[in-house]
Design a protein around this motif. Structure first.
Motif, PDB file in Angstrom:
ATOM      1  N   LEU A   1      -1.957   3.625   7.142  1.00 56.41           N
ATOM      2  CA  LEU A   1      -3.474   3.935   6.255  1.00 56.41           C
ATOM      3  C   LEU A   1      -2.081   2.965   5.141  1.00 56.41           C
ATOM      4  O   LEU A   1      -2.832   2.969   4.518  1.00 56.41           O
ATOM      5  CB  LEU A   1      -3.016   4.881   5.964  1.00 56.41           C
ATOM      6  CG  LEU A   1      -3.812   5.818   4.954  1.00 56.41           C
ATOM      7  CD1 LEU A   1      -5.514   4.703   4.895  1.00 56.41           C
ATOM      8  CD2 LEU A   1      -3.603   7.389   4.617  1.00 56.41           C
ATOM      9  N   ALA A   2      -0.535   3.118   5.511  1.00 56.76           N
ATOM     10  CA  ALA A   2      -0.007   2.826   3.591  1.00 56.76           C
ATOM     11  C   ALA A   2       1.266   1.692   4.756  1.00 56.76           C
ATOM     12  O   ALA A   2       1.715   2.235   5.608  1.00 56.76           O
ATOM     13  CB  ALA A   2       0.583   3.850   3.175  1.00 56.76           C
TER      14      ALA A   2
ATOM     15  N   ARG B   1       0.505  -0.744  -0.612  1.00 58.65           N
ATOM     16  CA  ARG B   1       0.169  -0.120   0.052  1.00 58.65           C
ATOM     17  C   ARG B   1       0.847   1.640  -0.090  1.00 58.65           C
ATOM     18  O   ARG B   1       1.963   1.559   0.612  1.00 58.65           O
ATOM     19  CB  ARG B   1      -1.213   0.140   1.454  1.00 58.65           C
ATOM     20  CG  ARG B   1      -2.098  -1.736   1.113  1.00 58.65           C
ATOM     21  CD  ARG B   1      -2.755  -1.485   2.593  1.00 58.65           C
ATOM     22  NE  ARG B   1      -1.696  -1.349   3.689  1.00 58.65           N
ATOM     23  CZ  ARG B   1      -1.642  -1.140   5.033  1.00 58.65           C
ATOM     24  NH1 ARG B   1      -2.462  -0.301   5.102  1.00 58.65           N
ATOM     25  NH2 ARG B   1      -0.689  -1.308   5.593  1.00 58.65           N
ATOM     26  N   VAL B   2       0.614   1.838  -1.225  1.00 60.50           N
ATOM     27  CA  VAL B   2       1.755   3.168  -1.302  1.00 60.50           C
ATOM     28  C   VAL B   2       0.858   4.423  -1.637  1.00 60.50           C
ATOM     29  O   VAL B   2      -0.028   4.865  -2.169  1.00 60.50           O
ATOM     30  CB  VAL B   2       2.682   2.794  -2.828  1.00 60.50           C
ATOM     31  CG1 VAL B   2       3.491   4.266  -2.551  1.00 60.50           C
ATOM     32  CG2 VAL B   2       2.966   2.138  -2.460  1.00 60.50           C
ATOM     33  N   ALA B   3       1.076   5.553  -0.502  1.00 62.81           N
ATOM     34  CA  ALA B   3       0.382   6.672  -0.014  1.00 62.81           C
ATOM     35  C   ALA B   3       0.982   7.885  -0.380  1.00 62.81           C
ATOM     36  O   ALA B   3       2.366   7.539  -0.411  1.00 62.81           O
ATOM     37  CB  ALA B   3       0.176   6.671   1.347  1.00 62.81           C
TER      38      ALA B   3
ATOM     39  N   ALA C   1       7.426  -0.816 -12.937  1.00 63.59           N
ATOM     40  CA  ALA C   1       8.830  -1.826 -13.436  1.00 63.59           C
ATOM     41  C   ALA C   1       9.968  -1.915 -12.892  1.00 63.59           C
ATOM     42  O   ALA C   1      10.984  -3.029 -13.331  1.00 63.59           O
ATOM     43  CB  ALA C   1       9.928   0.235 -14.161  1.00 63.59           C
ATOM     44  N   LYS C   2       9.333  -2.235 -11.800  1.00 61.77           N
ATOM     45  CA  LYS C   2      10.014  -3.171 -10.577  1.00 61.77           C
ATOM     46  C   LYS C   2       9.251  -4.530 -10.499  1.00 61.77           C
ATOM     47  O   LYS C   2       9.342  -5.644  -9.532  1.00 61.77           O
ATOM     48  CB  LYS C   2       9.974  -2.466  -9.298  1.00 61.77           C
ATOM     49  CG  LYS C   2      11.341  -1.299  -9.313  1.00 61.77           C
ATOM     50  CD  LYS C   2      11.283  -0.509  -8.221  1.00 61.77           C
ATOM     51  CE  LYS C   2      11.760  -1.465  -6.666  1.00 61.77           C
ATOM     52  NZ  LYS C   2      13.442  -2.019  -6.965  1.00 61.77           N
ATOM     53  N   GLY C   3       8.298  -4.810 -11.015  1.00 60.23           N
ATOM     54  CA  GLY C   3       7.382  -5.483 -10.790  1.00 60.23           C
ATOM     55  C   GLY C   3       6.797  -5.730  -9.669  1.00 60.23           C
ATOM     56  O   GLY C   3       6.536  -6.663  -8.866  1.00 60.23           O
ATOM     57  N   VAL C   4       6.395  -4.618  -8.858  1.00 52.75           N
ATOM     58  CA  VAL C   4       5.167  -4.883  -7.360  1.00 52.75           C
ATOM     59  C   VAL C   4       4.313  -4.693  -7.497  1.00 52.75           C
ATOM     60  O   VAL C   4       4.153  -3.235  -8.072  1.00 52.75           O
ATOM     61  CB  VAL C   4       6.559  -3.754  -6.875  1.00 52.75           C
ATOM     62  CG1 VAL C   4       5.878  -4.018  -5.434  1.00 52.75           C
ATOM     63  CG2 VAL C   4       8.380  -4.183  -6.412  1.00 52.75           C
ATOM     64  N   HIS C   5       3.418  -5.129  -7.083  1.00 56.97           N
ATOM     65  CA  HIS C   5       1.925  -4.886  -7.264  1.00 56.97           C
ATOM     66  C   HIS C   5       1.848  -3.886  -5.874  1.00 56.97           C
ATOM     67  O   HIS C   5       2.518  -3.908  -4.939  1.00 56.97           O
ATOM     68  CB  HIS C   5       1.397  -6.222  -6.690  1.00 56.97           C
ATOM     69  CG  HIS C   5       0.952  -7.019  -8.295  1.00 56.97           C
ATOM     70  ND1 HIS C   5       0.853  -6.916  -9.530  1.00 56.97           N
ATOM     71  CD2 HIS C   5       1.755  -8.414  -7.896  1.00 56.97           C
ATOM     72  CE1 HIS C   5       1.538  -7.766  -9.936  1.00 56.97           C
ATOM     73  NE2 HIS C   5       2.039  -8.832  -9.242  1.00 56.97           N
ATOM     74  N   ILE C   6       0.741  -2.806  -6.175  1.00 58.03           N
ATOM     75  CA  ILE C   6       0.787  -1.376  -5.176  1.00 58.03           C
ATOM     76  C   ILE C   6      -0.714  -1.373  -5.379  1.00 58.03           C
ATOM     77  O   ILE C   6      -0.958  -1.119  -6.500  1.00 58.03           O
ATOM     78  CB  ILE C   6       1.813  -0.651  -5.171  1.00 58.03           C
ATOM     79  CG1 ILE C   6       1.272   0.010  -6.737  1.00 58.03           C
ATOM     80  CG2 ILE C   6       3.489  -0.633  -5.169  1.00 58.03           C
ATOM     81  CD1 ILE C   6       2.028   1.107  -6.656  1.00 58.03           C
ATOM     82  N   ASP C   7      -1.061  -0.740  -4.299  1.00 57.35           N
ATOM     83  CA  ASP C   7      -2.626  -0.210  -3.879  1.00 57.35           C
ATOM     84  C   ASP C   7      -2.082   1.495  -3.831  1.00 57.35           C
ATOM     85  O   ASP C   7      -1.514   1.492  -2.854  1.00 57.35           O
ATOM     86  CB  ASP C   7      -3.552  -0.723  -3.048  1.00 57.35           C
ATOM     87  CG  ASP C   7      -3.774  -2.529  -3.249  1.00 57.35           C
ATOM     88  OD1 ASP C   7      -3.779  -2.590  -4.554  1.00 57.35           O
ATOM     89  OD2 ASP C   7      -3.332  -3.200  -2.305  1.00 57.35           O
TER      90      ASP C   7
END
Length: 214
Positions: A155-156, A118-120, A133-139
């Motif tokens: 929260l993140a 989870r990225v704020a 680009a890094k192949g990282v899945h984020i919300d």
């Protein structure tokens, strides 16, 4: 409006642009930091300053609300730079766009193990492209301020934000773990205006390039 418009934003860019404008020979008739006017005349009858929100600077220049502008690389990355030339790195308002996490959070292991983070941030486009680009899945969680609070209240997992000294991160128990890009302010120019007003705009561009090289 006739003449030349230069779009500037309040805050750090405006503060650091003042000396640069002076070296170029542009003097505002009123102090942009204290005046309530959004269009401010200068000692040049053909040139005015247009005070805008930082995130809107590229939009005003792209669509002809101003011929030139001064915008951070972070803002330009989010905007995409359509319809703009970026001829000069003005070397002001320098900082870095970083990924930061709560101290003790093993970011490297989370990325390595393929965890969904989870990225704020307010830099949604930049963050999305960086992690893809890094192949990282984020919300993504959109925030416009107090970014450092997000990991502290759960929260993140991480934030993407600008870092200058790093003191705010440290004071809130966060650590920067990855640099996305170095950021500084750029002179931007409307592509169409440069074609139709080159005789007027090119000397200004050259003057900014010379002043920023000092």
């Amino acid at each position: 409006m006739t003449g030349i418009g230069i779009a500037l934003s309040m805050g750090r860019i405006l503060q650091e642009t003042g000396p640069l404008l002076a070296r170029v020979g542009i003097r505002p008739r009123e102090n942009p930091e204290t005046s309530r006017k959004l269009v401010i005349g200068t000692n040049r009858r053909d040139l005015r300053l247009v005070v805008v929100r930082a995130a809107d600077t590229p939009t005003y220049v792209q669509h002809g609300g101003a011929d030139l502008g001064i915008a951070g690389r972070d803002v330009l990355a989010e905007h995409g730079g359509e319809g703009l030339y970026q001829p000069v790195d003005l070397r002001i308002a320098a900082c870095r766009m970083m990924v930061a996490v709560r101290k003790g959070f093993d970011y490297a292991a989370a990325v390595r193990q393929g965890a969904r983070l989870r990225v704020a941030t307010k830099y949604l486009k930049t963050a999305r492209e960086h992690f893809a680009a890094k192949g990282v899945h984020i919300d993504l969680i959109r925030l416009y301020g107090s970014m450092e609070l997000a990991p502290l209240v759960g929260l993140a997992d991480a934030i993407v934000d600008l870092v200058s000294t790093g003191k705010t991160l440290k004071a809130n128990g966060l650590v920067a773990v990855e640099e996305i890009m170095a950021v500084s302010a750029r002179l931007i120019v409307n592509q169409a205006a440069l074609k139709t007003k080159r005789a007027t705009l090119q000397p200004l561009i050259d003057a900014f390039a010379k002043a920023s090289a000092r």
